[in-house]
Design a protein around this motif. Structure first.
Motif, PDB file in Angstrom:
ATOM      1  N   UNK A 184       0.513  -0.995  -0.028  1.00  0.00           N
ATOM      2  CA  UNK A 184      -0.106  -0.408   0.252  1.00  0.00           C
ATOM      3  C   UNK A 184       0.871   1.024   0.194  1.00  0.00           C
ATOM      4  N   UNK A 185       0.577   2.228  -0.597  1.00  0.00           N
ATOM      5  CA  UNK A 185       0.704   3.513  -0.542  1.00  0.00           C
ATOM      6  C   UNK A 185       1.515   4.128   0.889  1.00  0.00           C
ATOM      7  N   UNK A 186       0.804   3.784   1.870  1.00  0.00           N
ATOM      8  CA  UNK A 186       1.029   4.463   2.980  1.00  0.00           C
ATOM      9  C   UNK A 186       2.044   3.367   3.634  1.00  0.00           C
ATOM     10  N   UNK A 187       2.396   2.131   3.337  1.00  0.00           N
ATOM     11  CA  UNK A 187       3.212   1.041   3.557  1.00  0.00           C
ATOM     12  C   UNK A 187       4.752   0.842   2.915  1.00  0.00           C
ATOM     13  N   UNK A 188       4.807   1.949   2.520  1.00  0.00           N
ATOM     14  CA  UNK A 188       6.373   1.591   1.150  1.00  0.00           C
ATOM     15  C   UNK A 188       7.326   2.238   2.395  1.00  0.00           C
ATOM     16  N   UNK A 189       7.483   3.260   3.126  1.00  0.00           N
ATOM     17  CA  UNK A 189       7.822   3.166   4.028  1.00  0.00           C
ATOM     18  C   UNK A 189       8.654   2.284   5.019  1.00  0.00           C
ATOM     19  N   UNK A 190       7.264   1.604   5.974  1.00  0.00           N
ATOM     20  CA  UNK A 190       7.769   0.626   6.663  1.00  0.00           C
ATOM     21  C   UNK A 190       8.068  -0.306   5.958  1.00  0.00           C
ATOM     22  N   UNK A 191       7.990  -0.728   4.888  1.00  0.00           N
ATOM     23  CA  UNK A 191       8.122  -1.988   4.150  1.00  0.00           C
ATOM     24  C   UNK A 191      10.030  -1.841   3.711  1.00  0.00           C
ATOM     25  N   UNK A 192      10.498  -0.234   3.611  1.00  0.00           N
ATOM     26  CA  UNK A 192      11.541  -0.355   3.371  1.00  0.00           C
ATOM     27  C   UNK A 192      12.680  -0.593   4.703  1.00  0.00           C
ATOM     28  N   UNK A 193      12.412   0.335   6.227  1.00  0.00           N
ATOM     29  CA  UNK A 193      12.731   0.138   7.224  1.00  0.00           C
ATOM     30  C   UNK A 193      12.728  -1.262   8.096  1.00  0.00           C
ATOM     31  N   UNK A 194      11.079  -1.894   7.813  1.00  0.00           N
ATOM     32  CA  UNK A 194      11.403  -2.269   9.128  1.00  0.00           C
ATOM     33  C   UNK A 194      11.296  -4.200   8.352  1.00  0.00           C
ATOM     34  N   UNK A 195      10.921  -4.171   6.779  1.00  0.00           N
ATOM     35  CA  UNK A 195      11.600  -5.508   6.235  1.00  0.00           C
ATOM     36  C   UNK A 195      12.637  -5.755   5.861  1.00  0.00           C
ATOM     37  N   UNK A 196      13.014  -4.840   4.579  1.00  0.00           N
ATOM     38  CA  UNK A 196      13.557  -4.620   3.759  1.00  0.00           C
ATOM     39  C   UNK A 196      15.306  -4.380   4.328  1.00  0.00           C
ATOM     40  N   UNK A 197      15.545  -3.626   4.843  1.00  0.00           N
ATOM     41  CA  UNK A 197      16.776  -2.916   5.260  1.00  0.00           C
ATOM     42  C   UNK A 197      16.469  -3.870   6.463  1.00  0.00           C
ATOM     43  N   UNK A 198      15.688  -3.745   7.460  1.00  0.00           N
ATOM     44  CA  UNK A 198      16.418  -4.648   8.865  1.00  0.00           C
ATOM     45  C   UNK A 198      17.103  -6.225   8.414  1.00  0.00           C
ATOM     46  N   UNK A 199      15.851  -6.937   7.716  1.00  0.00           N
ATOM     47  CA  UNK A 199      16.461  -8.449   6.801  1.00  0.00           C
ATOM     48  C   UNK A 199      17.305  -8.409   6.007  1.00  0.00           C
ATOM     49  N   UNK A 200      18.269  -7.246   5.548  1.00  0.00           N
ATOM     50  CA  UNK A 200      18.975  -7.030   4.954  1.00  0.00           C
ATOM     51  C   UNK A 200      18.522  -7.295   3.428  1.00  0.00           C
ATOM     52  N   UNK A 201      17.537  -7.916   3.005  1.00  0.00           N
ATOM     53  CA  UNK A 201      16.909  -8.316   1.801  1.00  0.00           C
ATOM     54  C   UNK A 201      17.345  -7.204  -0.166  1.00  0.00           C
ATOM     55  N   UNK A 202      18.915  -7.549  -0.254  1.00  0.00           N
ATOM     56  CA  UNK A 202      19.424  -6.647  -0.479  1.00  0.00           C
ATOM     57  C   UNK A 202      18.793  -7.691  -1.973  1.00  0.00           C
ATOM     58  N   UNK A 203      18.299  -7.932  -2.666  1.00  0.00           N
ATOM     59  CA  UNK A 203      17.659  -8.444  -3.890  1.00  0.00           C
ATOM     60  C   UNK A 203      15.909  -7.485  -4.174  1.00  0.00           C
TER      61      UNK A 203
END
Length: 230
Positions: free
Chosen positions: A57-76
């Protein structure tokens, strides 16, 4: 031999109304990690997958970046994008982010129990058949109803499958099918295979999956998912 380029689209834009939670279902925790973590992690660890497009969702993009992608180092994860009104809009948006590839894996982020073996099996099949979906044969007797709510037909149970994700296609096929879909008034599509079937009249191969590859949609599904992880 040159490796095929494979991109995974992970759909995480659902609101989870049937979950009866203020938190979208894909972000509810299983063993201390959000549900969406598990499927992304499998694609991250797969030698077959080169890139991941995460749709939310539009309002969840930053959350996904900070709390999921960056937090768990999903480089792909190369793109985190806004989804659309319907599932097929979200898939179409994701396809626009892909700068051509060989095969596309489309997966519901609320299905946390995919594994590397399944990804490998789907890859082997899509190389041969160009379009395939994972599923399991139904355990139940299925009835087709008429418009008045009476049984109209009982199909042969051995030919009835419950379809899951990932659904995997050669890039040119899925891109062409979705481009055609968006130019029509057709909106009665419930999965990607149906888009391929309707737009291109292309046969899609069924690949045996697992009964544990559930979609976490309701509170009872969450209980089952937690049991699978114990």
């Amino acid at each position: 031999m040159k490796k095929d380029k494979c991109v995974a689209i992970v759909l995480a834009g659902g609101k989870g109304r049937r979950m009866e939670s203020d938190i979208p279902k894909q972000y509810l925790e299983l063993n201390g990690k959000p549900i969406i973590y598990y499927s992304i992690n499998q694609f991250q660890n797969s030698d077959i997958i080169d890139e991941i497009v995460l749709v939310t969702g539009k309002d969840e993009i930053q959350f996904c970046k900070d709390r999921i992608v960056d937090r768990y180092s999903f480089q792909k994860v190369k793109h985190i994008i806004e989804g659309g009104k319907e599932r097929y809009h979200s898939v179409y948006n994701a396809l626009q982010c892909i700068n051509e590839c060989d095969f596309v894996f489309i997966h519901d982020g609320a299905r946390p129990f995919i594994n590397l073996e399944l990804i490998n099996d789907l890859y082997k099949n899509v190389k041969e058949y160009q379009a395939c979906v994972v599923g399991v044969q139904t355990k139940d007797t299925i009835k087709l109803a008429d418009s008045d709510g009476f049984i109209a037909e009982t199909p042969d149970r051995s030919k009835v499958w419950n379809i899951q994700t990932p659904q995997v296609f050669r890039w040119g096929i899925v891109k062409s099918a979705y481009d055609m879909l968006m130019k029509t008034d057709c909106c009665m599509v419930t999965d990607d295979a149906m888009v391929i079937e309707k737009m291109l009249k292309y046969k899609v191969k069924l690949v045996q999956g697992s009964y544990e590859n559930i979609k976490v949609t309701t509170p009872s599904d969450l209980v089952i998912a937690r049991a699978f992880l114990t």
